[in-house]
Design an enzyme around this catalytic site. Structure first.
Site, PDB file in Angstrom:
ATOM      1  N   HIS A  14       1.197  -0.883  -0.381  1.00  0.00           N
ATOM      2  CA  HIS A  14      -0.143   0.334  -0.035  1.00  0.00           C
ATOM      3  C   HIS A  14       0.735   1.349   0.225  1.00  0.00           C
ATOM      4  O   HIS A  14       1.127   1.180   1.185  1.00  0.00           O
ATOM      5  CB  HIS A  14      -1.079   0.409   1.146  1.00  0.00           C
ATOM      6  CG  HIS A  14      -2.119   1.317   1.466  1.00  0.00           C
ATOM      7  ND1 HIS A  14      -3.111   0.717   1.259  1.00  0.00           N
ATOM      8  CD2 HIS A  14      -1.658   2.356   0.775  1.00  0.00           C
ATOM      9  CE1 HIS A  14      -3.981   2.261   1.877  1.00  0.00           C
ATOM     10  NE2 HIS A  14      -3.163   3.097   1.346  1.00  0.00           N
ATOM     11  N   HIS A  16       2.221   4.964  -1.698  1.00  0.00           N
ATOM     12  CA  HIS A  16       0.708   6.510  -2.234  1.00  0.00           C
ATOM     13  C   HIS A  16       2.335   6.879  -3.109  1.00  0.00           C
ATOM     14  O   HIS A  16       3.255   7.017  -2.211  1.00  0.00           O
ATOM     15  CB  HIS A  16       0.367   7.636  -1.271  1.00  0.00           C
ATOM     16  CG  HIS A  16      -0.350   7.263  -1.246  1.00  0.00           C
ATOM     17  ND1 HIS A  16      -2.102   6.933  -1.038  1.00  0.00           N
ATOM     18  CD2 HIS A  16      -1.021   6.365   0.006  1.00  0.00           C
ATOM     19  CE1 HIS A  16      -2.963   6.793  -1.115  1.00  0.00           C
ATOM     20  NE2 HIS A  16      -2.606   6.350   0.415  1.00  0.00           N
ATOM     21  N   LYS A 100      -9.571  -0.845  -5.824  1.00  0.00           N
ATOM     22  CA  LYS A 100      -9.291   0.386  -4.119  1.00  0.00           C
ATOM     23  C   LYS A 100     -11.185   0.704  -4.126  1.00  0.00           C
ATOM     24  O   LYS A 100     -11.341   1.488  -4.857  1.00  0.00           O
ATOM     25  CB  LYS A 100      -8.221   1.267  -4.338  1.00  0.00           C
ATOM     26  CG  LYS A 100      -8.236   1.904  -3.317  1.00  0.00           C
ATOM     27  CD  LYS A 100      -7.964   1.223  -1.978  1.00  0.00           C
ATOM     28  CE  LYS A 100      -8.143   1.957  -1.221  1.00  0.00           C
ATOM     29  NZ  LYS A 100      -6.377   2.051   0.363  1.00  0.00           N
ATOM     30  N   HIS A 137     -10.216   1.548   1.710  1.00  0.00           N
ATOM     31  CA  HIS A 137     -10.446   2.157   3.036  1.00  0.00           C
ATOM     32  C   HIS A 137     -11.544   1.539   4.024  1.00  0.00           C
ATOM     33  O   HIS A 137     -12.098   2.346   3.583  1.00  0.00           O
ATOM     34  CB  HIS A 137     -10.438   3.834   2.342  1.00  0.00           C
ATOM     35  CG  HIS A 137      -9.884   4.277   3.417  1.00  0.00           C
ATOM     36  ND1 HIS A 137      -8.821   4.655   4.179  1.00  0.00           N
ATOM     37  CD2 HIS A 137     -11.210   4.793   4.534  1.00  0.00           C
ATOM     38  CE1 HIS A 137      -8.771   5.862   5.259  1.00  0.00           C
ATOM     39  NE2 HIS A 137     -10.258   5.185   5.288  1.00  0.00           N
ATOM     40  N   HIS A 175      -4.340  -1.103   5.763  1.00  0.00           N
ATOM     41  CA  HIS A 175      -4.325  -0.365   7.091  1.00  0.00           C
ATOM     42  C   HIS A 175      -5.132  -0.533   8.529  1.00  0.00           C
ATOM     43  O   HIS A 175      -5.480   0.497   8.941  1.00  0.00           O
ATOM     44  CB  HIS A 175      -3.491   1.048   7.067  1.00  0.00           C
ATOM     45  CG  HIS A 175      -5.197   1.918   6.676  1.00  0.00           C
ATOM     46  ND1 HIS A 175      -6.349   1.429   6.373  1.00  0.00           N
ATOM     47  CD2 HIS A 175      -4.729   2.699   5.293  1.00  0.00           C
ATOM     48  CE1 HIS A 175      -7.203   2.608   5.325  1.00  0.00           C
ATOM     49  NE2 HIS A 175      -6.453   2.860   4.223  1.00  0.00           N
ATOM     50  N   ASP A 248       1.533   2.504   3.473  1.00  0.00           N
ATOM     51  CA  ASP A 248       0.759   3.739   3.751  1.00  0.00           C
ATOM     52  C   ASP A 248       0.885   4.948   3.623  1.00  0.00           C
ATOM     53  O   ASP A 248       0.865   6.211   3.656  1.00  0.00           O
ATOM     54  CB  ASP A 248      -0.419   3.699   4.862  1.00  0.00           C
ATOM     55  CG  ASP A 248      -1.981   5.082   4.023  1.00  0.00           C
ATOM     56  OD1 ASP A 248      -1.619   5.476   3.353  1.00  0.00           O
ATOM     57  OD2 ASP A 248      -2.688   4.978   5.256  1.00  0.00           O
TER      58      ASP A 248
HETATM   59  N1  OTD Z   1      -4.025   7.729   4.657  1.00  0.00           N
HETATM   60  N2  OTD Z   1      -3.285  10.071   3.599  1.00  0.00           N
HETATM   61  C1  OTD Z   1      -3.957   9.338   2.440  1.00  0.00           C
HETATM   62  C2  OTD Z   1      -4.048   8.193   2.436  1.00  0.00           C
HETATM   63  C3  OTD Z   1      -4.793   7.368   3.068  1.00  0.00           C
HETATM   64  O1  OTD Z   1      -6.269   5.788   3.835  1.00  0.00           O
HETATM   65  C4  OTD Z   1      -5.415   5.755   3.616  1.00  0.00           C
HETATM   66  O2  OTD Z   1      -4.671   5.514   2.454  1.00  0.00           O
HETATM   67  C5  OTD Z   1      -3.098  10.278   1.253  1.00  0.00           C
HETATM   68  O3  OTD Z   1      -3.157  11.050   1.917  1.00  0.00           O
HETATM   69  O4  OTD Z   1      -3.332   9.726   0.472  1.00  0.00           O
HETATM   70  C6  OTD Z   1      -3.879   9.103   4.679  1.00  0.00           C
HETATM   71  O5  OTD Z   1      -3.909   9.458   5.775  1.00  0.00           O
HETATM   72 ZN    ZN Z   2      -3.368   5.053   1.724  1.00  0.00          ZN
HETATM   73 ZN    ZN Z   3      -6.739   4.877   2.866  1.00  0.00          ZN
END
Ligand code: OTD
Ligand code: ZN
Ligand code: ZN
Length: 347
Positions: A14, A16, A100, A137, A175, A248
Site C-alpha cells: 500500500h 502513495h 480500491k 479503506h 491499514h 501507506d
Molecule cells: N491515509 N492519507 C492518505 C491516504 C491514506 O487512507 C489512506 O490510505 C493520502 O494522503 O493519500 C492518509 O492519512
Molecule cells: Zn493509503
Molecule cells: Zn486508506
C-alpha cells in the site's frame, strides 16, 4: 560482525507515490529498499480506467532512479460508474492487481469514491468471478460516528455484509488500526487479509495530541488507543500470512500539514525497514520479518517475491535520518518514530 538480517527485497502492499515533482522526489525513497509495491490510485483526478493506470505506470517507471529495480503494481479507483469490462480487461492484461474502494469522503482524495455500494455491485461481482482483489479503506464516513470508531463500525456494518453477499471476493482490509479488525480477519474462514503500516505499530493516539498537536502523526485511519497498537504488533509479528506490510507512505508537503486544517498522511518510505526491524526485535520476532515485509503480500496478490535481497545491520550508533526530503514543491517531513533507530539498510 554486527547482528545482520537478510530479507528478500520487500513488497509494499500500500503505497502513495503521487505524480509530477512529488513522484520524482519520493519514488527513490521506496525503490532504494523495496522490489515492488501496490500503488494507490488516489491522484487528483483518480486513476479509474485501464488506460489511466497504464499511463500512470509509465510515468512511475520513467521516474525510477537509475540503478534501482522496482516494479509498480497498479490499482484502479472504484467509482459508481466503473465499467466491469474495463476492470476485467485491465486485470487480464496483467497490469492491474487490485481495485480500491474508498467510501466517498473517508480519506485524502476520496471525493470520487463510492457513496452507495449497491451501485458498484456489478464490478464487485465480476471481481469475485475473476479473482481480482478488492482493497478497502475501511471506515464509515457518517458525521454521527466518532472518528475513533469508524473502522470498527465499518467492519460490522459494511465489510461483514459484503463478504456474506460475495463470499468469493478477495478483500484486503487496508491499514488495519483496531483490535476489532484484527480479530475479524483472524476469524474469517478465507479470502480476507489485512495490511498494517509501520506507524500504526509504533504510535498510539497520544502521539498526535499529547504535549501539543503533532500534525505529522495525523493520518487516516487515525491511530487508536494503546491496546489496539498492541493487537497490531501481535498480528504483524505472529507469522500469520493474512497480515502483511502496507506502508501507506502518504507524502504531503509541510505547508499542507502544518496549518489550521492539516491533511492526513504519514510519509515513512525512507525509514520503514529500520522501523520494522526495531519493532520486530522488540517483539522478539526478527525471524518473522521477512514473511511480513516480503512474502505474505506477494502470495496474496499472486506476484512472485523478489529474487534479490536487502541486508540490514544493527549498528551501535543510531542511524542518521534526513528528517525532511526536498521536492520541487516544498519539503516533506519523514516519520519520526520517537526512538533512535539502529538497524541500517546496507546500500
Ligand atoms: N491515509 N492519507 C492518505 C491516504 C491514506 O487512507 C489512506 O490510505 C493520502 O494522503 O493519500 C492518509 O492519512
Ligand atoms: Zn493509503
Ligand atoms: Zn486508506
Amino acid at each position: 560482525m554486527p547482528p545482520t538480517l537478510i530479507l528478500r527485497r520487500p513488497f509494499d502492499a500500500h503505497l502513495h507515490l503521487r505524480d509530477g515533482k512529488v513522484l520524482q522526489a519520493v519514488l527513490g525513497e521506496t525503490s532504494r529498499d523495496f522490489a515492488q509495491a501496490i500503488v494507490m490510485p488516489n491522484l487528483v483526478p483518480p486513476i479509474v480506467t485501464w488506460r489511466q493506470a497504464e499511463d500512470y505506470r509509465a510515468r512511475i517507471v520513467e521516474a525510477v532512479p537509475r540503478g534501482d529495480r522496482f516494479k509498480p503494481l497498479m490499482t484502479l479507483y472504484l467509482t459508481e460508474r466503473t465499467d466491469p469490462d474495463d476492470v476485467a480487461a485491465a486485470h487480464a492484461s496483467g497490469l492491474v492487481k487490485a481495485v480500491k474502494l474508498y467510501p466517498a469522503g473517508a480519506t485524502t482524495n476520496s471525493s470520487s469514491g463510492v457513496r452507495h455500494l449497491e451501485r458498484a455491485m456489478p464490478v464487485l461481482e465480476r471481481m469475485a468471478e475473476i479473482g481480482l482483489p478488492l482493497c478497502i479503506h475501511g471506515e464509515v464516513t457518517g458525521a454521527e460516528i466518532d472518528i475513533f470508531d469508524r473502522e470498527a463500525v465499518f467492519v460490522e456494518t459494511i465489510l461483514d455484509p459484503l463478504r456474506r453477499r460475495l463470499p468469493d471476493l478477495k478483500v484486503t482490509m487496508e491499514h488495519v488500526t483496531t483490535a476489532d479488525c484484527v480479530d475479524y480477519i483472524k476469524e474469517a474462514p478465507a479470502k480476507l487479509a489485512g495490511s498494517i503500516t509501520p506507524h500504526h505499530l509504533i504510535i498510539n493516539r497520544n502521539a498526535i495530541l499529547a504535549g501539543g498537536i503533532k500534525p505529522h502523526y495525523y493520518c487516516l485511519p487515525v491511530a487508536k488507543r494503546e491496546r489496539h497498537r498492541l493487537a497490531l504488533r501481535a498480528a504483524a509479528t505472529s507469522g500469520d500470512s493474512r497480515f502483511f506490510l502496507g506502508t501507506d507512505s502518504a507524502p504531503h508537503v509541510d505547508s499542507m500539514k502544518e496549518c489550521a486544517c492539516g491533511c492526513a498522511g504519514v510519509f515513512n518510505a525512507t525509514n520503514t525497514l529500520s522501523c520494522l526491524a526495531h519493532v520486530f526485535e522488540q517483539e522478539d520476532a526478527l525471524e518473522k520479518l521477512e514473511a511480513f515485509a516480503s512474502l505474505h503480500a506477494s502470495a496474496w496478490y499472486g506476484v512472485p517475491p523478489a529474487d534479490e535481497t536487502v541486508t540490514l545491520m544493527r549498528q551501535v550508533d543510531p542511524i542518521g535520518q534526513p528528517g525532511k526530503i526536498e521536492t520541487g514543491e516544498g519539503q516533506i517531513t519523514l516519520f519520526d518514530p520517537m526512538f533512535p533507530l539502529h538497524w541500517a539498510v546496507q546500500r
